[in-house]
Design an enzyme around this catalytic site. Structure first.
Site, PDB file in Angstrom:
ATOM      1  N   SER A  97       0.821  -1.209   0.000  1.00 19.40           N
ATOM      2  CA  SER A  97       0.000   0.000   0.000  1.00 19.40           C
ATOM      3  C   SER A  97       0.856   1.260   0.000  1.00 19.40           C
ATOM      4  O   SER A  97       1.493   1.557  -0.983  1.00 19.40           O
ATOM      5  CB  SER A  97      -1.036   0.034   1.117  1.00 19.40           C
ATOM      6  OG  SER A  97      -2.026   0.977   0.773  1.00 19.40           O
ATOM      7  N   HIS A 111       3.356  14.306   6.313  1.00 20.83           N
ATOM      8  CA  HIS A 111       3.123  15.722   6.043  1.00 20.83           C
ATOM      9  C   HIS A 111       3.597  16.500   7.268  1.00 20.83           C
ATOM     10  O   HIS A 111       3.044  16.316   8.357  1.00 20.83           O
ATOM     11  CB  HIS A 111       1.641  15.999   5.781  1.00 20.83           C
ATOM     12  CG  HIS A 111       1.055  15.094   4.753  1.00 20.83           C
ATOM     13  ND1 HIS A 111       1.251  15.278   3.406  1.00 20.83           N
ATOM     14  CD2 HIS A 111       0.305  13.981   4.871  1.00 20.83           C
ATOM     15  CE1 HIS A 111       0.627  14.315   2.739  1.00 20.83           C
ATOM     16  NE2 HIS A 111       0.057  13.515   3.614  1.00 20.83           N
ATOM     17  N   CYS A 142      -1.790  -3.902   3.367  1.00 24.54           N
ATOM     18  CA  CYS A 142      -2.776  -4.957   3.174  1.00 24.54           C
ATOM     19  C   CYS A 142      -2.355  -6.234   3.902  1.00 24.54           C
ATOM     20  O   CYS A 142      -3.080  -7.219   3.897  1.00 24.54           O
ATOM     21  CB  CYS A 142      -3.016  -5.224   1.689  1.00 24.54           C
ATOM     22  SG  CYS A 142      -1.575  -5.762   0.781  1.00 24.54           S
TER      23      CYS A 142
END
Length: 139
Positions: free
Chosen positions: A80, A85, A100
């Site tokens: 995935s 940020h 996953c």
């Protein structure tokens, strides 16, 4: 939630998703593109994930009163993705780690980022995704 796969179809969970909102971080570390890149390079290996691309790290200019600028980075893994940020002026970081795989060490990820960015506090959500994911191919 109703099983949309058909009566009696076997299901499993698709994966695990961790979100971390870190507070009180070191502004210098949060404003370091190389450190963000290092985290995106190291963490997949620590978690047994396979990178599909090298991490991408970009500087985001200030946009709003809430967003004083910082670094945004992500790495796509076969399982995935991981994204970071940073908001150095707010001593804040927002992180997603999604896999996953059926296993992901929440404590390892939280500890890694607390140390990496010298966070004084972390708000963590850790949950299963795709709780009715088909256990077998349907088509």
């Amino acid at each position: 939630m109703k099983n949309s796969q058909g009566k009696g179809a076997k299901t499993c969970t698709f994966g695990r998703h961790l979100t971390l909102d870190g507070y009180g971080g070191c502004p210098k570390k949060l404003n370091d593109a190389d450190l963000v890149r290092k985290a995106l390079n190291e963490l997949p290996e620590k978690l047994g994930m396979e990178k599909l691309i090298e991490p991408v790290v970009l500087y985001a200019e200030p946009r709003t009163i809430k967003d004083g600028g910082g670094y945004t980075g992500f790495v796509v893994v076969a399982e995935s993705h991981i994204s970071i940020h940073t908001f150095p002026k707010r001593k804040f970081v927002s992180i997603d780690a999604y896999t996953c795989k059926n296993e992901m060490s929440k404590d390892e990820v939280v500890s890694y980022f607390k140390k990496m960015f010298k966070l004084s506090e972390a708000e963590v959500n850790f949950f299963e995704r795709g709780k009715n994911f088909p256990a077998e191919d349907l088509a």
